[in-house]
Design a protein around this motif. Structure first.
Motif, short mmCIF file in Angstrom:
data_model
loop_
_atom_site.label_atom_id
_atom_site.label_comp_id
_atom_site.label_asym_id
_atom_site.label_seq_id
_atom_site.Cartn_x
_atom_site.Cartn_y
_atom_site.Cartn_z
N SER A 174 -8.02 -5.50 -3.48
CA SER A 174 -6.66 -5.10 -3.89
C SER A 174 -5.68 -5.88 -4.74
N GLN A 190 1.93 -4.84 -3.47
CA GLN A 190 0.38 -4.61 -3.44
C GLN A 190 -0.27 -3.08 -3.21
N THR A 191 -1.36 -3.15 -3.78
CA THR A 191 -1.97 -1.87 -3.57
C THR A 191 -3.39 -2.05 -3.47
N PRO A 192 -4.31 -0.96 -3.14
CA PRO A 192 -5.69 -1.18 -2.90
C PRO A 192 -6.37 -0.95 -4.37
N TYR A 193 -7.28 -1.50 -4.90
CA TYR A 193 -7.82 -1.65 -6.10
C TYR A 193 -8.77 -0.45 -6.29
N SER A 229 0.70 -1.00 0.31
CA SER A 229 0.06 0.12 0.00
C SER A 229 0.98 1.49 -0.07
#
Length: 223
Positions: A216, A136-139, A108
């Motif tokens: 995510s 990883q990253t929020p969708y 994130s």
């Protein structure tokens, strides 16, 4: 009320929904990590934007031969002998040579870089210095915006979101400080599946689900 406050607080609160999703994500990462790198005698990890707290309940720092370097704009504190801290910029890793790390990890962070250009620079540097990566990253299209815990906030005018954050308690049951609210509104640029694929063309894209919807995205080369 305290239960609700903790439930919707940030993922640094162990009783929050965010912390529960993070723990599940960590378990997925560890499975892939040990399958791919567990037999190496030395494992160098760069955690871009990471904290000592994130690794507190992880098996990875205690694995023989592991060294984790936390890279942030400010110097993070670390209480674990295998976790080091260094100042640096995710978009400019010139101090590290190609393939300096067995794994680059980031949770994130890439959505906090203001523009697509900076996200492209971070992605390129990650792929240059890391033999493997897990990013990883929020969708973008998950109905609840991850940073404010507000429905569809990412599609509302920023001026309206600013008012909601600073004048009401709808976001995480608190009023945001004006400076913090503006900072988040300026820096956050959420990514969709196509953009993640373009940023990390050699990666598998893992979709983390919540209530049947993609919450995510993780681009990774493990497993």
């Amino acid at each position: 009320m305290q239960y609700l406050y903790e439930l919707f607080s940030s993922s640094d609160n162990p009783n929050s929904l965010g912390a529960k999703f993070r723990a599940k994500r960590l378990a997925t990462f560890e499975k892939l990590f040990f399958e791919t790198l567990g037999n190496q005698t030395q494992i160098r990890i760069l955690d871009v934007g990471g904290t000592d707290y994130f690794w507190k309940n992880s098996l990875v720092p205690n694995h023989p031969g592991v060294t984790i370097t936390l890279l942030n704009l400010h110097l993070e504190e670390s209480s674990h002998p295998n976790i080091l801290a260094q100042q640096g910029d995710a978009t400019d890793l010139r101090n590290f040579e190609k393939d300096s790390f067995d794994l680059v990890f980031s949770n994130s962070v890439i959505e906090h870089l203001y523009t697509l250009e900076y996200q492209q620079k971070m992605a390129a540097e990650i792929q240059r210095v890391g033999k493997h990566y897990f990013i990883q990253t929020p969708y973008k299209y998950f109905p609840i915006e991850a940073h404010y815990a507000l429905p569809f906030a990412q599609f509302l005018p920023k001026s309206l979101v600013y008012s909601i954050l600073t004048k009401t308690r709808l976001s995480r049951l608190k009023r945001w400080e004006p400076k913090a609210a503006q900072q988040y509104l300026d820096e956050i640029r959420l990514l969709d599946k196509i953009e993640m694929g373009e940023l990390f063309p050699a990666a598998k894209i893992l979709e983390e689900k919540a209530w049947g919807l993609t919450k995510s995205l993780t681009a990774h080369t493990l497993g």
